[in-house]
Design an enzyme around this catalytic site. Structure first.
Site, PDB file in Angstrom:
ATOM      1  CB  CYS A 129      -0.903   1.070   7.962  1.00  0.00           C
ATOM      2  SG  CYS A 129      -2.336   1.471   7.149  1.00  0.00           S
TER       3      CYS A 129
ATOM      4  CG  HIS B 256      -5.608   2.701  -0.595  1.00  0.00           C
ATOM      5  ND1 HIS B 256      -4.659   3.099  -1.206  1.00  0.00           N
ATOM      6  CD2 HIS B 256      -5.340   1.595   0.228  1.00  0.00           C
ATOM      7  CE1 HIS B 256      -3.298   2.485  -0.577  1.00  0.00           C
ATOM      8  NE2 HIS B 256      -4.029   1.398   0.097  1.00  0.00           N
TER       9      HIS B 256
ATOM     10  CB  CYS C 278      -0.839   0.015   1.341  1.00  0.00           C
ATOM     11  SG  CYS C 278      -2.266  -1.185   1.080  1.00  0.00           S
TER      12      CYS C 278
END
Length: 401
Positions: free
Chosen positions: A387, A357, A91
């Protein structure tokens, strides 16, 4: 060591990551190429002056595989002298691309780099690249790796966050993102996407749900209770035995959305920027990467932020604006609590809960959002953190120049 300046950051709008999303018809290489061309148009310079292009992509399969960075360089018509690399920090790939570029420039071994990310989640399914942590039972059971949604629910349970608190934060994200979009706060960085006939496909983020309410959010079912019952809750409780049961409070409404998008940033040393006639907007003060316990997973932003503040010789009070990726509401609320961040300087224009996202691109997008807002408010320093699966965390501090 030389300074690292940010000269520009651009991004596409985020399109819903489904077949009916506006950007589903656009290939990922086209999304990325749009941002590269926009950087060139906004910052006229010979492309051979760019020594490398670092592009984050979390699912490098099919249309996104085979080093999409180099493919997009060639497709954009840039000089064949420009190198390219695709990287995957899950991510945080888009932010880690920025950080890696910064370290290369700071070392003095390179002077001008483009960094960014791309993810077409409607065309390349998340998780389709496989991997031991996703699909190998022996590895999963030994290391205690569980789905991120279960990790988010675990954090909510341990920290005592209620479902209403998570939904209230999600509503705030929607409201702030809609206000930012309505007031054109995103416009400075967004590059519209056109079709081959020059017609607009998408010119603004389309994942927002501005009409949502707390009542609507409260009506949504748990997203991870069923998969938790399949054995992952038991795995989490083996690692955290003081938990009697896990509260599955995360839903589609208080978790990040699946979207398509790309982003790119132009970084260079002050000397190279001056030589090319570029105007700097900010400098990168410090970067940090770390990892933490892999089951709870989504708390890596905390040690990463502590580390980057130490590297910068700063405290949390030295930061004017903060951006933490809204993968799920609970990790964001814990992060805000740990660093005692005032509400009015934290994720002030909404985040991934409202906007979505696009995995490989989000970090670069967040950096651009932060820089634009620092300029709009005439503030100086900002911090971005993300994160990452497996417990990792990435953080970056920037300062306007």
């Amino acid at each position: 060591m030389q300074e690292v300046y940010i000269y520009d950051v651009v991004r596409t709008p985020r399109g819903r990551g489904k077949k009916n999303g506006a950007l589903h018809e656009v290939k990922p290489i086209d999304l990325l190429t749009i941002t590269l061309k926009a950087l060139q148009e906004r910052n006229p310079m010979p492309t051979e002056e760019i020594e490398d292009v670092l592009i984050g992509c979390v699912t490098p399969m099919g249309e996104q595989g085979g080093n999409i960075a180099k493919a997009a360089i060639l497709y954009a018509g840039w000089s064949h002298q420009v190198a390219g690399m695709q990287l995957n920090r899950l991510c945080a790939s888009g932010l880690d691309a920025i950080n890696l570029a910064a370290t290369k420039i700071r070392s003095g071994w390179e002077d001008c780099i483009v960094a960014g990310g791309v993810e077409s989640m409607s065309r390349v399914k998340m998780g389709s690249d496989g991997g031991a942590l996703q699909y190998d039972p022996a590895v999963i059971s030994q290391v205690g790796f569980i789905p991120q949604g279960i990790s988010a629910d675990l954090i909510a349970t341990i920290e005592g966050f209620t479902r209403e608190e998570l939904d209230t934060y999600a509503l705030q994200s929607q409201q702030r993102a809609f206000e930012a979009q309505s007031n054109h706060y995103y416009d400075k960085s967004i590059v519209p996407v056109y079709d081959m006939n020059g017609l607009i496909i998408l010119e603004k983020d389309e994942h927002l749900r501005p009409q949502t309410t707390l009542e609507v959010l409260a009506s949504l079912p748990s997203a991870f209770a069923q998969i938790g019952a399949s054995g992952f809750d038991r795995m989490a409780k083996m690692k955290y035995p003081f938990i009697e049961s896990i509260n599955h409070y995360h839903t589609a409404g208080n978790s990040s959305g699946i979207v398509d998008g790309a982003a790119a940033a132009l970084l260079a040393s002050p000397q190279k920027g001056e030589e090319l006639g570029l105007i700097p907007r900010a400098r990168i003060i410090a970067v940090a990467t770390c990892s933490s316990e892999p089951t709870i997973m989504l708390e890596g932003t905390i040690p990463a932020t502590q580390k980057v503040l130490r590297k910068a010789k700063m405290t949390a009070k030295d930061i004017d604006l903060w951006e933490m990726n809204e993968a799920f509401a609970a990790p964001v609320l814990k992060y805000q609590r740990v660093f005692d961040i005032p509400r009015d300087c934290f994720n002030v224009n909404g985040g991934a809960i409202a906007l979505g996202h696009p995995l490989g691109a989000t970090g670069t997008m967040l950096l651009g959002t932060l820089l634009d807002e620092l300029e709009r408010r005439d503030l100086h320093r900002g911090l971005v953190s993300m994160c990452v699966g497996g417990g990792m965390g990435v953080a970056t501090i920037i300062e306007r120049v």
